[in-house]
Design an enzyme around this catalytic site. Sequence first.
Site, PDB file in Angstrom:
ATOM      1  N   HIS A 182       0.155  -0.259  -8.918  1.00  0.00           N
ATOM      2  CA  HIS A 182       0.666   1.282  -9.117  1.00  0.00           C
ATOM      3  C   HIS A 182       0.351   2.517  -7.304  1.00  0.00           C
ATOM      4  CE1 HIS A 182      -3.523  -0.982  -6.817  1.00  0.00           C
ATOM      5  NE2 HIS A 182      -3.418   0.583  -6.551  1.00  0.00           N
ATOM      6  N   ASP A 212       0.202  -5.900 -11.959  1.00  0.00           N
ATOM      7  CA  ASP A 212       0.257  -5.004 -10.392  1.00  0.00           C
ATOM      8  C   ASP A 212       0.537  -5.140  -9.844  1.00  0.00           C
ATOM      9  OD1 ASP A 212      -0.493  -2.400  -9.710  1.00  0.00           O
ATOM     10  OD2 ASP A 212      -2.717  -2.790  -8.571  1.00  0.00           O
ATOM     11  N   SER A 286      -3.927  -0.949  -1.318  1.00  0.00           N
ATOM     12  CA  SER A 286      -3.143  -1.594  -2.237  1.00  0.00           C
ATOM     13  C   SER A 286      -2.152  -2.054  -1.314  1.00  0.00           C
ATOM     14  CB  SER A 286      -3.371  -0.734  -3.183  1.00  0.00           C
ATOM     15  OG  SER A 286      -4.656  -0.558  -3.797  1.00  0.00           O
TER      16      SER A 286
END
Length: 552
Positions: A182, A212, A286
Amino acid sequence: MATARSHARAEARARAVPSPLPLAAAGALAALCAAAQPAFSQPALSQDAPSQDAGPRDAAPAAASPPASPAASPVRQAPASFADLAKAKLPAVVTITATGTAGGEAVAGPGGPAVPGLPPGAGPQVPGGPPIPVPPGSPFEDFLDEFFGRGGPGGAMRPRAVRSLGSGFVVDPAGYVVTNNHVVESAEEIEVTFQDDRSFKATLVGTDAATDIALLKIEAGQPLPSLSFGDSDRIQVGDWVIAIGNPFGLGGTVTAGIISARARDIGAGNYDDFLQTDAAINTGNSGGPLIDLAGEVVGMNTAIFSRTGGNIGIGFAVPSGMAREVVTALRDKGYVTRGYLGVTIQPVTPDIADALGIAPRTGALVSSVAPGSPAADAGLRPGDVITQVDGQGVERPRDLSRRVADLDPGQPVKLSLLRDGKQQSLSAKVGELPRADQQVAAVTEAPAPQGTLGLMLAPINPETRQRFGLEEGAEGALVTAVAPGSPAAERGFRPGDIITRANRTDVKSPQDVAGAVEEARKAGRDSVVVLRRTEEGAVFVPLPLAGPGQAG
């Protein structure tokens, strides 16, 4: 929270209950946070530890110390400092800057909704924020139009560059870098920046949306510092870890905490198996590594629970065991191959278990079987409850999804299942899951309040088929009305839905549903389970029974 995923945009601020959020930040938010002057406060001083060179007079008599229990487990002492570990690992952790182009739709950005009182696109839109409310005819209108680039009829925005910031880490000195999917999703340009401010353009080797994970490649012209994947299966709840990343654009940030839980299912997909940690991770973390005291990566920071978008001590990381397998596949082929059966599955809830007489209340309930799929060829049917895959127990749907996904296409597999209350075994030949379907989640259902069915049913005939736009060949009992406030309404039933099965009976008409309800009442059951088919698919739904009466 602003991320490359549309479903993760700032929803935490609108919820009373925390929800899992990806961590990549949109460029405007990260830039604003990075540019803001930090507010520092005097750190609290911890109580001094006992001196290591205390003399004999400071020591308690030997007799006063109880003997250690031989059965006691050794206590893992907290490290005095993480400085050496952080210093050794920081050079391999990078900042990921992904740049793309947003379209010209006049919509609210990830920073908030459209301005009340103004139509969509009535004011210029800050990248990563809401439109600026400028009344028509204001002297600022032309200035802001020129500055932000509004153009076209109706206030549509011109395409503009959008930047997303995240974290990553080098897994191979040759220049392979891992991050979250993402972070780089839909990016046109990707830049990787190291702690010493060296920057490199990156190419996207491959992505896996289901877990992901994304793999990048940079050309540095020399071996790069790298991190090694550890064994996430051996990490224990309570073990110390550090998280390194780029929160709010502040690169090279190290935080420490423990593993709070394992095998967390946060509803992100079929393959959820997250490590939970209380190490502080925030927007921009992230793709950063979660590192154990041995210096190995045991997880990749991916999501948090938060009401505000900031850290509250509940973060989630993809375990290294899963990440290693995905990265290897992406490097070898550019994509991940997964096994496939071709079934839609859901949990065996207490209501469903009671209605169908299933004990124990475990397994994966099959709600539909794709025509021509390996499951169809093996003879699986809606209503089957799969309890084992090659002798390994299936407690819940995700167990089936993960075990089948780990099998190689073409590999035979033995399935143990319950059908009409009886144990059976089937053999299937695993197919290959189409890559477009690898993000589809298993359907879940929650219990509903007790009450009457609240459904009005009709047979499917040419008249009702035309009225409700049903496809040719549709069979079952058609829902023509749903009583407001009834359990059926609570479960989402709508006119046009079709009931194709009730308990263990195939449904061809409303009378079949009424018969299944009557049989359930005679058996003393509290609910009846129906297979509800909609345009989105099929799912088993338990409906409570309230007393004598007809279905409908």
